[in-house]
Design an enzyme around this catalytic site. Structure first.
Site, PDB file in Angstrom:
ATOM      1  N   ASN A  77       6.741  -8.888  -3.295  1.00  0.00           N
ATOM      2  CA  ASN A  77       7.485  -7.828  -3.947  1.00  0.00           C
ATOM      3  C   ASN A  77       8.436  -7.163  -2.948  1.00  0.00           C
ATOM      4  OD1 ASN A  77       8.181  -5.888  -5.955  1.00  0.00           O
ATOM      5  ND2 ASN A  77       6.137  -6.116  -6.839  1.00  0.00           N
ATOM      6  N   HIS A 107       2.466  -3.846  21.677  1.00  0.00           N
ATOM      7  CA  HIS A 107       3.020  -3.392  22.947  1.00  0.00           C
ATOM      8  C   HIS A 107       1.885  -2.969  23.868  1.00  0.00           C
ATOM      9  CE1 HIS A 107       7.029  -3.423  21.185  1.00  0.00           C
ATOM     10  NE2 HIS A 107       6.477  -2.867  20.119  1.00  0.00           N
ATOM     11  N   LYS A 172     -11.978  -2.027   5.357  1.00  0.00           N
ATOM     12  CA  LYS A 172     -13.368  -2.495   5.401  1.00  0.00           C
ATOM     13  C   LYS A 172     -13.722  -3.100   4.051  1.00  0.00           C
ATOM     14  CE  LYS A 172     -14.787   1.172   8.520  1.00  0.00           C
ATOM     15  NZ  LYS A 172     -15.062   0.731   9.780  1.00  0.00           N
ATOM     16  N   ARG A 175     -16.694  -4.594  -1.471  1.00  0.00           N
ATOM     17  CA  ARG A 175     -17.710  -5.377  -2.173  1.00  0.00           C
ATOM     18  C   ARG A 175     -17.252  -6.822  -2.278  1.00  0.00           C
ATOM     19  NH1 ARG A 175     -16.572  -6.730  -7.506  1.00  0.00           N
ATOM     20  NH2 ARG A 175     -14.925  -5.568  -8.556  1.00  0.00           N
TER      21      ARG A 175
END
Length: 190
Positions: A77, A107, A172, A175
């Site tokens: 998109n 960097h 994270k 599920r």
């Protein structure tokens, strides 16, 4: 640059390669919407490898282009940004939401090395059937596993396994994706 060791990005050769990509991207980003074939030809001349059908909504930004490989049935998109100082490999049937950034470059922490112009880059791999939501940033060296979904606004700093929904900053696993997701469409929207 491609070996994963520190390099200086502001030398003449790399500057000219980035300028070449910018010229092609300027043309791509400014073509009328009806010029789909022309846009596709520009991307084919810019990217390193294209396996099949694809569609990229302008505007698109990248550093070099030739380090980007996309699989079949790829869609990105608006405002897709790929800093491809290292290889970026995108599998088949991958969906990229608006304002997604894939950043292979980093960097140094040390200010003196930064001032000298050193960078380091690490490959990003996005496996098959991945969906990356809007406003996601994927950091250097990350792999996103097959069938996984990255929720909008996430910052992906570590590898994401297969068949999961992952969200957050840092991203994270929320599920696993289960067979219930095939029949409970309302659940997939939560």
């Amino acid at each position: 640059m491609l070996t994963g060791v520190p390099y200086k990005a502001f030398g003449k050769e790399l500057f000219h390669e980035r300028q070449n990509a910018k010229e092609l991207l300027f043309e791509f980003n400014n073509l009328p919407p009806s010029k789909i074939k022309e846009r596709h030809q520009l991307i084919k001349s810019l990217f390193g490898k294209i396996k099949g059908s694809f569609y990229l909504e302008p505007p698109l930004r990248c550093d070099y282009g030739y380090n980007i490989e996309i699989g079949k049935n790829f869609y990105a998109n608006y405002n897709f940004t790929v800093l491809d100082a290292a290889k970026v490999t995108i599998g088949d049937r991958v969906l990229i939401g608006p304002n997604v950034s894939l950043i292979t470059v980093n960097h140094p922490i040390d200010k003196d090395l930064r001032q000298e112009g050193f960078e380091i880059s690490k490959e990003i791999i996005i496996e098959n059937n991945v969906w990356i939501g809007a406003n996601v940033t994927v950091n250097p060296g990350v792999t996103i596993g097959t069938n996984s979904i990255i929720g909008s606004g996430s910052v992906v700093t570590k590898n994401i396994p297969e068949n999961v929904i992952a969200v957050g900053n840092p991203c994270k696993v929320l599920r696993e994706i289960t067979t219930k997701d095939k029949t409970d469409f309302e659940r997939t929207l939560k």
